[in-house]
Design an enzyme around this catalytic site. Structure first.
Site, PDB file in Angstrom:
ATOM      1  N   ASN A   9       0.864  -1.181   0.000  1.00 17.35           N
ATOM      2  CA  ASN A   9       0.000   0.000   0.000  1.00 17.35           C
ATOM      3  C   ASN A   9       0.900   1.231   0.000  1.00 17.35           C
ATOM      4  O   ASN A   9       1.513   1.547   1.024  1.00 17.35           O
ATOM      5  CB  ASN A   9      -0.878  -0.045   1.267  1.00 17.35           C
ATOM      6  CG  ASN A   9      -1.692   1.216   1.454  1.00 17.35           C
ATOM      7  OD1 ASN A   9      -1.777   2.058   0.560  1.00 17.35           O
ATOM      8  ND2 ASN A   9      -2.309   1.335   2.631  1.00 17.35           N
ATOM      9  N   TRP A  10       0.962   1.891  -1.153  1.00 16.55           N
ATOM     10  CA  TRP A  10       1.867   3.046  -1.259  1.00 16.55           C
ATOM     11  C   TRP A  10       1.274   4.297  -0.602  1.00 16.55           C
ATOM     12  O   TRP A  10       1.947   5.303  -0.486  1.00 16.55           O
ATOM     13  CB  TRP A  10       2.193   3.324  -2.732  1.00 16.55           C
ATOM     14  CG  TRP A  10       3.237   2.398  -3.306  1.00 16.55           C
ATOM     15  CD1 TRP A  10       3.765   1.283  -2.705  1.00 16.55           C
ATOM     16  CD2 TRP A  10       3.889   2.508  -4.581  1.00 16.55           C
ATOM     17  NE1 TRP A  10       4.710   0.704  -3.522  1.00 16.55           N
ATOM     18  CE2 TRP A  10       4.810   1.428  -4.685  1.00 16.55           C
ATOM     19  CE3 TRP A  10       3.804   3.406  -5.648  1.00 16.55           C
ATOM     20  CZ2 TRP A  10       5.621   1.236  -5.809  1.00 16.55           C
ATOM     21  CZ3 TRP A  10       4.606   3.209  -6.774  1.00 16.55           C
ATOM     22  CH2 TRP A  10       5.505   2.142  -6.856  1.00 16.55           C
ATOM     23  N   LYS A  11       0.008   4.236  -0.235  1.00 16.24           N
ATOM     24  CA  LYS A  11      -0.661   5.406   0.369  1.00 16.24           C
ATOM     25  C   LYS A  11      -0.452   6.634  -0.532  1.00 16.24           C
ATOM     26  O   LYS A  11      -0.420   6.473  -1.743  1.00 16.24           O
ATOM     27  CB  LYS A  11      -0.154   5.625   1.804  1.00 16.24           C
ATOM     28  CG  LYS A  11      -0.240   4.327   2.625  1.00 16.24           C
ATOM     29  CD  LYS A  11       0.011   4.525   4.084  1.00 16.24           C
ATOM     30  CE  LYS A  11      -0.106   3.177   4.800  1.00 16.24           C
ATOM     31  NZ  LYS A  11       0.014   3.288   6.246  1.00 16.24           N
ATOM     32  N   HIS A  93      -9.393   1.010   5.150  1.00 15.39           N
ATOM     33  CA  HIS A  93      -8.122   1.208   5.862  1.00 15.39           C
ATOM     34  C   HIS A  93      -8.362   2.193   7.007  1.00 15.39           C
ATOM     35  O   HIS A  93      -9.159   3.112   6.880  1.00 15.39           O
ATOM     36  CB  HIS A  93      -7.075   1.753   4.887  1.00 15.39           C
ATOM     37  CG  HIS A  93      -5.694   1.767   5.467  1.00 15.39           C
ATOM     38  ND1 HIS A  93      -5.286   2.721   6.369  1.00 15.39           N
ATOM     39  CD2 HIS A  93      -4.642   0.926   5.307  1.00 15.39           C
ATOM     40  CE1 HIS A  93      -4.031   2.460   6.721  1.00 15.39           C
ATOM     41  NE2 HIS A  93      -3.620   1.379   6.090  1.00 15.39           N
ATOM     42  N   GLU A  95      -6.776   4.623   7.977  1.00 14.79           N
ATOM     43  CA  GLU A  95      -6.572   6.033   7.603  1.00 14.79           C
ATOM     44  C   GLU A  95      -7.787   6.585   6.873  1.00 14.79           C
ATOM     45  O   GLU A  95      -8.091   7.774   6.969  1.00 14.79           O
ATOM     46  CB  GLU A  95      -5.282   6.156   6.766  1.00 14.79           C
ATOM     47  CG  GLU A  95      -4.043   5.952   7.649  1.00 14.79           C
ATOM     48  CD  GLU A  95      -2.824   5.397   6.946  1.00 14.79           C
ATOM     49  OE1 GLU A  95      -2.771   5.391   5.704  1.00 14.79           O
ATOM     50  OE2 GLU A  95      -1.901   4.945   7.665  1.00 14.79           O
ATOM     51  N   GLU A 163      -5.138  -5.052  10.745  1.00 11.79           N
ATOM     52  CA  GLU A 163      -4.141  -4.009  10.937  1.00 11.79           C
ATOM     53  C   GLU A 163      -4.410  -3.260  12.237  1.00 11.79           C
ATOM     54  O   GLU A 163      -5.211  -2.317  12.252  1.00 11.79           O
ATOM     55  CB  GLU A 163      -4.193  -3.013   9.762  1.00 11.79           C
ATOM     56  CG  GLU A 163      -3.904  -3.628   8.420  1.00 11.79           C
ATOM     57  CD  GLU A 163      -3.315  -2.610   7.460  1.00 11.79           C
ATOM     58  OE1 GLU A 163      -2.229  -2.864   6.946  1.00 11.79           O
ATOM     59  OE2 GLU A 163      -3.933  -1.550   7.256  1.00 11.79           O
ATOM     60  N   GLY A 169       2.769   2.128  10.789  1.00 13.49           N
ATOM     61  CA  GLY A 169       3.746   3.202  10.639  1.00 13.49           C
ATOM     62  C   GLY A 169       4.477   3.562  11.922  1.00 13.49           C
ATOM     63  O   GLY A 169       5.133   4.598  11.996  1.00 13.49           O
ATOM     64  N   SER A 209       3.644  -2.241  10.243  1.00 14.57           N
ATOM     65  CA  SER A 209       5.095  -2.302  10.493  1.00 14.57           C
ATOM     66  C   SER A 209       5.728  -3.638  10.118  1.00 14.57           C
ATOM     67  O   SER A 209       6.659  -4.102  10.783  1.00 14.57           O
ATOM     68  CB  SER A 209       5.411  -1.942  11.957  1.00 14.57           C
ATOM     69  OG  SER A 209       5.034  -0.606  12.228  1.00 14.57           O
ATOM     70  N   GLY A 230       2.915  -1.155   4.212  1.00 15.76           N
ATOM     71  CA  GLY A 230       2.959   0.258   3.833  1.00 15.76           C
ATOM     72  C   GLY A 230       4.371   0.677   3.489  1.00 15.76           C
ATOM     73  O   GLY A 230       4.868   0.425   2.390  1.00 15.76           O
ATOM     74  N   GLY A 231       5.036   1.289   4.453  1.00  8.74           N
ATOM     75  CA  GLY A 231       6.357   1.880   4.219  1.00  8.74           C
ATOM     76  C   GLY A 231       7.351   0.970   3.504  1.00  8.74           C
ATOM     77  O   GLY A 231       8.041   1.412   2.572  1.00  8.74           O
TER      78      GLY A 231
HETATM   79  P1  PGA Z   1       3.080   0.227   7.539  1.00  2.00           P
HETATM   80  O1  PGA Z   1       1.591   0.432   6.976  1.00  2.00           O
HETATM   81  O2  PGA Z   1       3.598  -1.063   6.949  1.00  2.00           O
HETATM   82  O3  PGA Z   1       3.836   1.426   7.050  1.00  2.00           O
HETATM   83  O4  PGA Z   1       2.993   0.150   9.022  1.00  2.00           O
HETATM   84  C1  PGA Z   1       0.708  -0.664   6.866  1.00  2.00           C
HETATM   85  C2  PGA Z   1      -0.616  -0.198   6.312  1.00  2.00           C
HETATM   86  O5  PGA Z   1      -1.109   0.856   6.713  1.00  2.00           O
HETATM   87  O6  PGA Z   1      -1.205  -0.875   5.449  1.00  2.00           O
END
Ligand code: PGA
Length: 250
Positions: A9-11, A93, A95, A163, A169, A209, A230-231
């Protein structure tokens, strides 16, 4: 059994030059034994899908509207994502739930739209730190699953991503015992609602993470069929060892 899934997930990260990472990833994994999905920002989906066409990578969206079309400025429908070459869409998600006030009912409507457009819905659930500390994790997850998932979910059209919000993050990861408890609970709920065959096969991802150095331990946990990353999905050099760790379990 559905294939295991390494989903990135590149957000809200990445302009066209980031697509070089897709080429690097495709080159590093010409014949993967797991599915590899990248969900870039909407602006890159069409170009990304053209770039990976015929190769090992899949492309997805990060959200969609529940309607097929209409007066919804700034929104994108599931049909549009499919038309652009997406095969999956992340829904609910944390977010989106936080930044855009999305409820589980909204997620449910979006998942129905995704299914109607032939997309695999990756439905996210997860507790906050306060909810975990109050020992409400399973109640919260159970409620989110019940409301966010429409009828008719199958292993072919739905993926669940657990999640924990406090792990996204932050570099904080639940213990494998904590992941195990929640994933077993989700698996039982899937079987109860969608029947043994589909419920047992719906892929369950862990997200929050996930990094090259903790992926193997997480993937060794029961009922973990992959990760939503994500990251560490932004760079092929970081995502690739995570994909290899998942392949190591196949
Ligand atoms: P993260 O994000 O790997 O940067 O913690 C995961 C996500 O929000 O899907």
């Amino acid at each position: 059994m559905a294939r295991k899934l390494a989903a990135g997930n590149w957000k809200m990260n990445g302009t066209r030059c980031a697509l070089d990472e897709l080429s690097a990833l495709a080159k590093a994994h010409p014949d993967p034994s797991v599915d590899i999905l990248i969900c870039p920002p909407a602006t890159l989906i069409r170009t990304a899908a053209s770039l990976v066409d015929g190769g090992p990578l899949l492309i997805g969206g990060q959200d969609c509207h529940s309607q097929v079309s209409g007066a919804h400025t700034g929104d994108i429908s599931a049909d549009m994502l499919a038309d652009a070459g997406a095969t999956h869409v992340i829904l609910g998600h944390s977010e989106r739930r936080e930044d855009h006030g999305e409820s589980s009912d909204d997620v449910n409507a979006k998942a129905r739209a995704a299914h109607a457009s032939g997309l695999v819905a990756i439905v996210c659930v997860g507790e906050s730190l306060a909810q975990r500390e109050a020992s409400n994790t399973l109640d919260i997850i159970g409620g989110q699953l019940a409301s966010s998932l429409p009828d008719g979910c199958t292993a072919a059209n739905t993926v669940i991503a657990y999640e924990p919000i406090w792990a996204i993050g932050t570099g904080k990861v639940p213990s494998t015992a904590q992941i195990d408890e929640v994933h077993d609970f989700i698996r039982a709920r899937m079987i109860r609602r969608f029947g043994q065959a589909e419920g047992a096969a719906i892929p369950l991802l862990y997200g929050g993470s996930v990094k090259p150095d903790n992926a193997a331990e997480i993937f060794a946990t029961d009922n973990v069929d992959g990760a939503l990353v994500g990251g560490a999905s932004l760079k092929a050099a970081d995502f690739s060892p995570i994909i290899k760790a998942l392949e190591g379990t196949v």
